[in-house]
Every structure is written in structure tokens, then in C-alpha cells.
Design a protein around this motif. Structure first.
Motif, PDB file in Angstrom:
ATOM      1  N   ARG A 196     109.589  38.361  25.262  1.00 13.23           N
ATOM      2  CA  ARG A 196     109.302  39.784  25.473  1.00 13.23           C
ATOM      3  C   ARG A 196     109.961  40.627  24.378  1.00 13.23           C
ATOM      4  O   ARG A 196     109.381  41.619  23.914  1.00 13.23           O
ATOM      5  CB  ARG A 196     109.793  40.227  26.852  1.00 13.23           C
ATOM      6  N   ALA A 197     111.175  40.235  24.007  1.00 15.14           N
ATOM      7  CA  ALA A 197     111.860  40.960  22.935  1.00 15.14           C
ATOM      8  C   ALA A 197     111.066  40.877  21.638  1.00 15.14           C
ATOM      9  O   ALA A 197     110.881  41.887  20.935  1.00 15.14           O
ATOM     10  CB  ALA A 197     113.265  40.392  22.737  1.00 15.14           C
ATOM     11  N   TYR A 198     110.590  39.682  21.318  1.00 11.25           N
ATOM     12  CA  TYR A 198     109.803  39.509  20.095  1.00 11.25           C
ATOM     13  C   TYR A 198     108.573  40.414  20.130  1.00 11.25           C
ATOM     14  O   TYR A 198     108.261  41.089  19.139  1.00 11.25           O
ATOM     15  CB  TYR A 198     109.380  38.045  19.951  1.00 11.25           C
ATOM     16  N   ALA A 199     107.885  40.446  21.262  1.00 12.05           N
ATOM     17  CA  ALA A 199     106.664  41.238  21.385  1.00 12.05           C
ATOM     18  C   ALA A 199     106.940  42.731  21.203  1.00 12.05           C
ATOM     19  O   ALA A 199     106.063  43.480  20.748  1.00 12.05           O
ATOM     20  CB  ALA A 199     106.017  40.996  22.743  1.00 12.05           C
ATOM     21  N   ALA A 200     108.153  43.149  21.537  1.00 10.75           N
ATOM     22  CA  ALA A 200     108.518  44.569  21.430  1.00 10.75           C
ATOM     23  C   ALA A 200     109.101  44.915  20.067  1.00 10.75           C
ATOM     24  O   ALA A 200     109.542  46.050  19.849  1.00 10.75           O
ATOM     25  CB  ALA A 200     109.509  44.931  22.531  1.00 10.75           C
ATOM     26  N   GLY A 201     109.131  43.944  19.148  1.00 12.63           N
ATOM     27  CA  GLY A 201     109.632  44.213  17.812  1.00 12.63           C
ATOM     28  C   GLY A 201     111.121  44.027  17.647  1.00 12.63           C
ATOM     29  O   GLY A 201     111.704  44.489  16.663  1.00 12.63           O
ATOM     30  N   SER A 202     111.751  43.358  18.612  1.00 14.83           N
ATOM     31  CA  SER A 202     113.191  43.145  18.563  1.00 14.83           C
ATOM     32  C   SER A 202     113.530  41.685  18.313  1.00 14.83           C
ATOM     33  O   SER A 202     112.661  40.813  18.411  1.00 14.83           O
ATOM     34  CB  SER A 202     113.844  43.602  19.878  1.00 14.83           C
ATOM     35  N   VAL A 203     114.789  41.423  18.024  1.00 14.19           N
ATOM     36  CA  VAL A 203     115.247  40.058  17.775  1.00 14.19           C
ATOM     37  C   VAL A 203     114.960  39.213  19.017  1.00 14.19           C
ATOM     38  O   VAL A 203     115.296  39.628  20.136  1.00 14.19           O
ATOM     39  CB  VAL A 203     116.754  40.032  17.462  1.00 14.19           C
ATOM     40  N   PRO A 204     114.352  38.043  18.878  1.00 15.95           N
ATOM     41  CA  PRO A 204     113.964  37.240  20.044  1.00 15.95           C
ATOM     42  C   PRO A 204     115.139  36.528  20.709  1.00 15.95           C
ATOM     43  O   PRO A 204     115.317  35.313  20.576  1.00 15.95           O
ATOM     44  CB  PRO A 204     112.953  36.248  19.468  1.00 15.95           C
ATOM     45  N   ILE A 205     115.938  37.290  21.433  1.00 17.94           N
ATOM     46  CA  ILE A 205     117.068  36.745  22.181  1.00 17.94           C
ATOM     47  C   ILE A 205     116.987  37.278  23.597  1.00 17.94           C
ATOM     48  O   ILE A 205     116.777  38.475  23.812  1.00 17.94           O
ATOM     49  CB  ILE A 205     118.416  37.129  21.547  1.00 17.94           C
ATOM     50  N   GLY A 206     117.144  36.380  24.575  1.00 18.99           N
ATOM     51  CA  GLY A 206     117.117  36.768  25.976  1.00 18.99           C
ATOM     52  C   GLY A 206     118.336  36.247  26.695  1.00 18.99           C
ATOM     53  O   GLY A 206     118.900  35.218  26.317  1.00 18.99           O
ATOM     54  N   ALA A 207     118.750  36.953  27.744  1.00 20.09           N
ATOM     55  CA  ALA A 207     119.940  36.568  28.492  1.00 20.09           C
ATOM     56  C   ALA A 207     119.720  36.773  29.985  1.00 20.09           C
ATOM     57  O   ALA A 207     118.994  37.681  30.403  1.00 20.09           O
ATOM     58  CB  ALA A 207     121.150  37.370  28.028  1.00 20.09           C
ATOM     59  N   ILE A 208     120.367  35.920  30.768  1.00 17.18           N
ATOM     60  CA  ILE A 208     120.255  35.935  32.231  1.00 17.18           C
ATOM     61  C   ILE A 208     121.645  35.754  32.825  1.00 17.18           C
ATOM     62  O   ILE A 208     122.480  35.037  32.273  1.00 17.18           O
ATOM     63  CB  ILE A 208     119.337  34.787  32.720  1.00 17.18           C
ATOM     64  N   VAL A 209     121.896  36.381  33.971  1.00 15.64           N
ATOM     65  CA  VAL A 209     123.134  36.158  34.710  1.00 15.64           C
ATOM     66  C   VAL A 209     122.774  35.606  36.084  1.00 15.64           C
ATOM     67  O   VAL A 209     121.870  36.118  36.759  1.00 15.64           O
ATOM     68  CB  VAL A 209     123.952  37.452  34.876  1.00 15.64           C
ATOM     69  N   THR A 210     123.465  34.541  36.501  1.00 17.18           N
ATOM     70  CA  THR A 210     123.272  33.972  37.838  1.00 17.18           C
ATOM     71  C   THR A 210     124.547  34.166  38.652  1.00 17.18           C
ATOM     72  O   THR A 210     125.650  34.265  38.110  1.00 17.18           O
ATOM     73  CB  THR A 210     122.939  32.475  37.779  1.00 17.18           C
ATOM     74  N   ASP A 211     124.380  34.194  39.989  1.00 12.25           N
ATOM     75  CA  ASP A 211     125.543  34.339  40.847  1.00 12.25           C
ATOM     76  C   ASP A 211     126.121  32.980  41.199  1.00 12.25           C
ATOM     77  O   ASP A 211     125.727  31.953  40.638  1.00 12.25           O
ATOM     78  CB  ASP A 211     125.196  35.140  42.105  1.00 12.25           C
ATOM     79  N   GLY A 212     127.060  32.957  42.136  1.00 12.66           N
ATOM     80  CA  GLY A 212     127.737  31.717  42.496  1.00 12.66           C
ATOM     81  C   GLY A 212     126.851  30.675  43.131  1.00 12.66           C
ATOM     82  O   GLY A 212     127.246  29.509  43.244  1.00 12.66           O
ATOM     83  N   GLN A 213     125.641  31.072  43.537  1.00 11.02           N
ATOM     84  CA  GLN A 213     124.687  30.121  44.107  1.00 11.02           C
ATOM     85  C   GLN A 213     123.543  29.817  43.147  1.00 11.02           C
ATOM     86  O   GLN A 213     122.557  29.195  43.538  1.00 11.02           O
ATOM     87  CB  GLN A 213     124.141  30.666  45.432  1.00 11.02           C
ATOM     88  N   GLY A 214     123.674  30.259  41.924  1.00  8.18           N
ATOM     89  CA  GLY A 214     122.652  29.975  40.923  1.00  8.18           C
ATOM     90  C   GLY A 214     121.453  30.886  40.958  1.00  8.18           C
ATOM     91  O   GLY A 214     120.468  30.640  40.251  1.00  8.18           O
ATOM     92  N   ARG A 215     121.510  31.962  41.730  1.00  7.17           N
ATOM     93  CA  ARG A 215     120.396  32.905  41.812  1.00  7.17           C
ATOM     94  C   ARG A 215     120.476  33.906  40.662  1.00  7.17           C
ATOM     95  O   ARG A 215     121.567  34.359  40.310  1.00  7.17           O
ATOM     96  CB  ARG A 215     120.429  33.651  43.146  1.00  7.17           C
ATOM     97  N   ILE A 216     119.337  34.265  40.102  1.00  7.39           N
ATOM     98  CA  ILE A 216     119.299  35.232  39.015  1.00  7.39           C
ATOM     99  C   ILE A 216     119.588  36.624  39.562  1.00  7.39           C
ATOM    100  O   ILE A 216     118.888  37.107  40.455  1.00  7.39           O
ATOM    101  CB  ILE A 216     117.943  35.210  38.296  1.00  7.39           C
ATOM    102  N   ILE A 217     120.634  37.260  39.032  1.00  4.85           N
ATOM    103  CA  ILE A 217     121.019  38.594  39.499  1.00  4.85           C
ATOM    104  C   ILE A 217     121.019  39.632  38.367  1.00  4.85           C
ATOM    105  O   ILE A 217     121.225  40.825  38.626  1.00  4.85           O
ATOM    106  CB  ILE A 217     122.408  38.576  40.167  1.00  4.85           C
TER     107      ILE A 217
END
Length: 240
Positions: A22-43
């Protein structure tokens, strides 16, 4: 690299790559990041938005209490920073899973000094990155000062299958978006440590693979499959 790489990835890494694409498509550097909680759920999630003029989220809003922010069209609009800013700390002590010390930051590229500092100060204790960054990567800063030695940080990376694809995508992006001198300067640093990634990125650029994928609005899974296929061709040609 098998063609079914996408299917072998965890949902967290798939989400990271989706943000990078999505970053690449918007003209930005293609780097993405995610944070998960203590149970591995994306928050939390974020992507590089340095070149992103069109926001899909407000710069600042209120969601379940605390403000969540997005930085865009600014040199500080890095993926990891945006992922951390998206977090809701309102109920951090409610359960073990909601304790930031158990949350994990995942990112497609090794964090730069800005993002490493933000991660260190965020309360999180675990970092996973897909690809090394021989130019700006800064996990080596951990333990170099009294402050950066205080917290029990766990770092996992690089990811054995994702590194070459994540790094190659950034190489290709730099060849398209940056000046020849700057792109060459960065590639010279990367080539020493990640020669296969640089060769793959240059191949993607020369054959206009990514521009073709973008033109037909290919999904992130299609992008991963196509880049993996190009890597196989490159290896078969004995270039890498």
C-alpha cells in the motif's frame, strides 16, 4: 523459493507486506509494520507515508479514548512510527495480553535510528524485522549507551524467506523514485551484505515488473508470487 511463499507466511507477516505494498502504491517507501498483543492479535498497523499526500485516516482522532495519530507527507512518516502511534494504551494493565511489555512490533525492514528509538521508548520489548538494512538499519545501537542498555529487548531477524523480497522491493523503489546518485550510493552499501536482494531489485526495475503489477492493481499476494518467480529466474540464470 517456492511459489506458495504467501500461503506459508503468518497473518502478521502478510499484513506487514500488505502495508508495504500500500505504501508503494501511494508513492512512499515500501515498508510496512504491524503490532500484535500478548495473544498474537493484530492491534496496530502502519506504513511509510513520506510521499503520501492522500490520507485514508485523520491526522489525529479519538478511537476508544486515547488519540491515535498518523504522520504523513513528512520525513518522519516512517512505518514503525505510524504503527506505534496507532496503538491504544487505554487499558494496558487490564490483562497480561494488554500489557505493552508483551506486545511485539513486526516490520518489513530493519528499523532506522528514528524508529528504533520510538520502539525502545514505546514500552514494547520485542522486535521482529524481515530484512536487514545495511545502510540505515540500527538495531546495533541497542546496548551502546546506558539508556539503550536498561530494557530487556528481544530482537528477531532477519526473516529467512522474506528478506530478499522485502529488500529487493526497496531497491527497486529507490531506482524509480530517487536520484541516480542517491540510489547508487545506497545500493553500493546494500550490495556488500545483500547482493541477491540488490540484483533482484535491479532486475525488477529493468524489466518493469513492479510498474506492471501496479498498473493492473495487483494484490499483495500476486506481487509476492511474481517477485518470488523473478528470483527463481535470476537464480537459474546463475547471476545470484
Amino acid at each position: 523459493m517456492a511459489a506458495n511463499l504467501w500461503d506459508r507466511l503468518s497473518p502478521t507477516w502478510q499484513a506487514c507486506l500488505d502495508e508495504a505494498w500500500r505504501a508503494y502504491a501511494a508513492g512512499s517507501v515500501p515498508i510496512g509494520a504491524i503490532v500484535t498483543d500478548g495473544q498474537g492479535r493484530i492491534i496496530g498497523r502502519g506504513r511509510n507515508r513520506i510521499g503520501d499526500r492522500a490520507l485514508t485516516l485523520p491526522h489525529a482522532g479519538r478511537v476508544n479514548g486515547p488519540a491515535r495519530a498518523v504522520v504523513a507527507f513528512h520525513d518522519l512518516a516512517h512505518a514503525e512510527l505510524n504503527a506505534l502511534l496507532s496503538l491504544n494504551y487505554a487499558h494496558e494493565n487490564a490483562t497480561d495480553a494488554d500489557n505493552p511489555h508483551r506486545w511485539v512490533l513486526y516490520t518489513t525492514m530493519e528499523p532506522c535510528p528514528l524508529c528504533l528509538g520510538a520502539f525502545y521508548m514505546s514500552g514494547l520489548r520485542e522486535l521482529h524485522y524481515a530484512a536487514r538494512d545495511p545502510y540505515a538499519g540500527s538495531v546495533n545501537l541497542l546496548g551502546t549507551t546506558p539508556y539503550l542498555s536498561r530494557k530487556p529487548i528481544r530482537v528477531v531477524g532477519p526473516h529467512p524467506e522474506l528478506e530478499i523480497i522485502s529488500a529487493a522491493l526497496s531497491v527497486e523503489w529507490s531506482m524509480v523514485r530517487e536520484s541516480d546518485n542517491r540510489s547508487q550510493f545506497v545500493r553500493d552499501h546494500w550490495r556488500v551484505v545483500l547482493p541477491a536482494s540488490v540484483a533482484l531489485g535491479e532486475r525488477l526495475f529493468e524489466r518493469q515488473v513492479i510498474s506492471e503489477l501496479q498498473a493492473r492493481q495487483a494484490s499483495v499476494s500476486d506481487m509476492v508470487a511474481r517477485v518470488a518467480a523473478e528470483l527463481v529466474k535470476l537464480r537459474n540464470s546463475r547471476v545470484v
